[in-house]
Write a protein that holds these residues in place. Structure first.
Motif, PDB file in Angstrom:
ATOM      1  N   VAL A 161      -9.089   5.230  -0.448  1.00  0.00           N
ATOM      2  CA  VAL A 161      -9.661   4.868   0.604  1.00  0.00           C
ATOM      3  C   VAL A 161     -10.895   5.497   0.184  1.00  0.00           C
ATOM      4  CG1 VAL A 161     -10.502   5.681   3.153  1.00  0.00           C
ATOM      5  CG2 VAL A 161      -8.006   5.839   2.640  1.00  0.00           C
ATOM      6  N   ARG A 162     -11.947   3.871   0.581  1.00  0.00           N
ATOM      7  CA  ARG A 162     -13.495   3.823   0.291  1.00  0.00           C
ATOM      8  C   ARG A 162     -13.808   3.434   0.710  1.00  0.00           C
ATOM      9  NH1 ARG A 162     -12.011   1.178  -6.137  1.00  0.00           N
ATOM     10  NH2 ARG A 162     -10.177   2.471  -6.958  1.00  0.00           N
ATOM     11  N   ILE A 163     -15.361   3.463   0.819  1.00  0.00           N
ATOM     12  CA  ILE A 163     -16.806   3.295   1.233  1.00  0.00           C
ATOM     13  C   ILE A 163     -17.478   2.595  -0.396  1.00  0.00           C
ATOM     14  CG2 ILE A 163     -18.328   2.753   2.209  1.00  0.00           C
ATOM     15  CD1 ILE A 163     -17.199   5.315   3.850  1.00  0.00           C
ATOM     16  N   ALA A 164     -17.576   1.030  -0.151  1.00  0.00           N
ATOM     17  CA  ALA A 164     -18.501   0.437  -1.613  1.00  0.00           C
ATOM     18  C   ALA A 164     -18.413   1.174  -2.621  1.00  0.00           C
ATOM     19  CB  ALA A 164     -20.275   0.697  -1.232  1.00  0.00           C
ATOM     20  N   GLY A 165     -16.671   1.474  -3.009  1.00  0.00           N
ATOM     21  CA  GLY A 165     -16.056   1.386  -4.095  1.00  0.00           C
ATOM     22  C   GLY A 165     -15.799   2.884  -4.123  1.00  0.00           C
ATOM     23  N   ILE A 166     -16.490   3.535  -3.148  1.00  0.00           N
ATOM     24  CA  ILE A 166     -16.368   4.997  -4.148  1.00  0.00           C
ATOM     25  C   ILE A 166     -15.616   5.787  -3.099  1.00  0.00           C
ATOM     26  CG2 ILE A 166     -17.791   7.280  -2.954  1.00  0.00           C
ATOM     27  CD1 ILE A 166     -20.576   5.759  -3.712  1.00  0.00           C
ATOM     28  N   LYS A 167     -14.274   6.935  -3.603  1.00  0.00           N
ATOM     29  CA  LYS A 167     -13.317   7.345  -3.026  1.00  0.00           C
ATOM     30  C   LYS A 167     -14.259   8.408  -1.708  1.00  0.00           C
ATOM     31  CE  LYS A 167      -9.007   9.750  -3.627  1.00  0.00           C
ATOM     32  NZ  LYS A 167      -8.094  10.045  -4.208  1.00  0.00           N
ATOM     33  N   VAL A 168     -13.154   7.876  -0.527  1.00  0.00           N
ATOM     34  CA  VAL A 168     -13.827   9.242   0.085  1.00  0.00           C
ATOM     35  C   VAL A 168     -12.598   9.333   1.015  1.00  0.00           C
ATOM     36  CG1 VAL A 168     -15.909   7.816   1.065  1.00  0.00           C
ATOM     37  CG2 VAL A 168     -13.931   7.285   2.350  1.00  0.00           C
ATOM     38  N   GLY A 169     -11.046   8.666   0.677  1.00  0.00           N
ATOM     39  CA  GLY A 169     -10.489   9.679   0.783  1.00  0.00           C
ATOM     40  C   GLY A 169      -9.155   9.251   0.667  1.00  0.00           C
ATOM     41  N   ALA A 170      -7.847   9.015   1.539  1.00  0.00           N
ATOM     42  CA  ALA A 170      -6.383   8.686   0.482  1.00  0.00           C
ATOM     43  C   ALA A 170      -5.431   8.235   1.721  1.00  0.00           C
ATOM     44  CB  ALA A 170      -5.784   9.812  -0.261  1.00  0.00           C
ATOM     45  N   VAL A 171      -4.718   7.985   1.148  1.00  0.00           N
ATOM     46  CA  VAL A 171      -3.542   7.330   2.556  1.00  0.00           C
ATOM     47  C   VAL A 171      -2.640   8.559   2.393  1.00  0.00           C
ATOM     48  CG1 VAL A 171      -1.511   5.805   2.748  1.00  0.00           C
ATOM     49  CG2 VAL A 171      -3.568   4.700   2.039  1.00  0.00           C
ATOM     50  N   MET A 172      -1.943   9.148   3.697  1.00  0.00           N
ATOM     51  CA  MET A 172      -1.410   9.899   4.134  1.00  0.00           C
ATOM     52  C   MET A 172       0.478   9.836   4.277  1.00  0.00           C
ATOM     53  SD  MET A 172      -3.521  12.571   2.842  1.00  0.00           S
ATOM     54  CE  MET A 172      -2.432  14.117   3.022  1.00  0.00           C
ATOM     55  N   THR A 202       3.669  -2.989  14.239  1.00  0.00           N
ATOM     56  CA  THR A 202       2.759  -3.229  13.311  1.00  0.00           C
ATOM     57  C   THR A 202       2.980  -1.243  12.325  1.00  0.00           C
ATOM     58  OG1 THR A 202       1.871  -1.978  14.563  1.00  0.00           O
ATOM     59  CG2 THR A 202       1.341  -3.987  15.007  1.00  0.00           C
ATOM     60  N   ALA A 203       2.318  -1.203  11.375  1.00  0.00           N
ATOM     61  CA  ALA A 203       2.318  -1.029   9.925  1.00  0.00           C
ATOM     62  C   ALA A 203       1.229   0.369  10.263  1.00  0.00           C
ATOM     63  CB  ALA A 203       2.234  -0.915   8.469  1.00  0.00           C
ATOM     64  N   ASP A 204       1.523   1.852  11.263  1.00  0.00           N
ATOM     65  CA  ASP A 204       0.302   2.175  10.806  1.00  0.00           C
ATOM     66  C   ASP A 204      -0.238   3.014   9.867  1.00  0.00           C
ATOM     67  OD1 ASP A 204       0.179   1.959  13.944  1.00  0.00           O
ATOM     68  OD2 ASP A 204       1.412   2.898  14.483  1.00  0.00           O
ATOM     69  N   VAL A 205      -1.095   2.877   9.284  1.00  0.00           N
ATOM     70  CA  VAL A 205      -2.155   3.833   8.155  1.00  0.00           C
ATOM     71  C   VAL A 205      -2.287   4.943   8.129  1.00  0.00           C
ATOM     72  CG1 VAL A 205      -2.698   3.501   6.097  1.00  0.00           C
ATOM     73  CG2 VAL A 205      -1.380   1.804   6.804  1.00  0.00           C
ATOM     74  N   TYR A 206      -1.892   6.172   7.948  1.00  0.00           N
ATOM     75  CA  TYR A 206      -2.346   7.634   9.063  1.00  0.00           C
ATOM     76  C   TYR A 206      -3.459   7.365   7.144  1.00  0.00           C
ATOM     77  CZ  TYR A 206       0.590   7.695  12.300  1.00  0.00           C
ATOM     78  OH  TYR A 206       1.858   7.538  13.404  1.00  0.00           O
ATOM     79  N   LEU A 207      -4.820   7.989   6.916  1.00  0.00           N
ATOM     80  CA  LEU A 207      -6.313   8.332   6.229  1.00  0.00           C
ATOM     81  C   LEU A 207      -6.031   9.202   6.884  1.00  0.00           C
ATOM     82  CD1 LEU A 207      -7.338   4.606   7.337  1.00  0.00           C
ATOM     83  CD2 LEU A 207      -5.879   5.437   5.193  1.00  0.00           C
ATOM     84  N   LEU A 264       0.771  -1.410  -0.078  1.00  0.00           N
ATOM     85  CA  LEU A 264      -0.279   0.455   0.041  1.00  0.00           C
ATOM     86  C   LEU A 264       0.849   1.119  -0.218  1.00  0.00           C
ATOM     87  CD1 LEU A 264      -3.018   0.428   0.386  1.00  0.00           C
ATOM     88  CD2 LEU A 264      -2.960   1.073   2.738  1.00  0.00           C
ATOM     89  N   THR A 265       0.743   2.248  -0.830  1.00  0.00           N
ATOM     90  CA  THR A 265       1.146   3.188  -1.079  1.00  0.00           C
ATOM     91  C   THR A 265       1.068   4.446  -0.204  1.00  0.00           C
ATOM     92  OG1 THR A 265       0.689   3.504  -3.514  1.00  0.00           O
ATOM     93  CG2 THR A 265       2.650   2.362  -3.112  1.00  0.00           C
ATOM     94  N   VAL A 266       1.736   5.857  -0.491  1.00  0.00           N
ATOM     95  CA  VAL A 266       1.290   6.950  -0.270  1.00  0.00           C
ATOM     96  C   VAL A 266       0.186   6.947  -1.218  1.00  0.00           C
ATOM     97  CG1 VAL A 266       1.568   9.523   0.201  1.00  0.00           C
ATOM     98  CG2 VAL A 266       2.692   7.633   1.566  1.00  0.00           C
TER      99      VAL A 266
END
Length: 147
Positions: free
Chosen positions: A55-66, A76-81, A49-51
């Motif tokens: 970020v999707r809900i039901a296939g719709i983009k609602v965000g991005a990986v920061m 653990t890998a912390d993923v900031y959204l 997974l890359t910056v």
């Protein structure tokens, strides 16, 4: 040295097609900045997974990986959204990492829960499911089939 007018015309045609292609490609890129709030999710495996990944809900983009960072204590890998401010995530939201296609990019999939309490900005999503690669899925299938 005499220049052939066909070469000049062909060069102009190639230049026009290049400009049209670049304009088309630029108009198709989903590069709008998402104004929202940040949350964190921890995974033991993020599978490439890359910056900038969706970020999707039901296939719709609602965000991005920061950002993605390794937690020095838990490893653990912390993923900031960054989540769109119009989307309010219940605290029991399930987070997983999925593939766009067989060989495609990865994205973060959110499955909102039923809770009426929402994740606060800079909060943590705790119900995570680690990334399962194609190899993991095949070996699990083989293990189940031979049991």
């Amino acid at each position: 040295m005499k220049k052939n007018p066909i070469e000049t015309i062909l060069g102009l045609v190639v230049l026009i097609f290049t400009v049209v292609f670049l304009f088309f490609a630029a108009s198709r890129i989903d590069s709008k900045k998402i104004n929202g709030y940040h949350v964190v999710a921890g995974f033991s495996k993020i599978g490439g997974l890359t910056v900038g990944s969706d970020v999707r809900i039901a296939g719709i983009k609602v965000g991005a990986v920061m950002a993605t960072k390794l937690d020095p204590v838990t490893y653990t890998a912390d993923v900031y959204l960054n989540i769109d401010s119009s989307v309010h995530l219940p605290i029991d939201t399930k987070v997983s990492i999925a593939d766009v296609g067989l060989m495609g990019d990865k994205y973060v999939r959110l499955e909102p829960g039923k809770s009426t309490t929402f994740v606060a900005p800079d909060g943590r999503l705790s119900e995570t499911q680690n990334y399962k690669s194609l190899e993991d899925n095949i070996s699990e299938f083989i293990f189940l089939a031979t049991k």
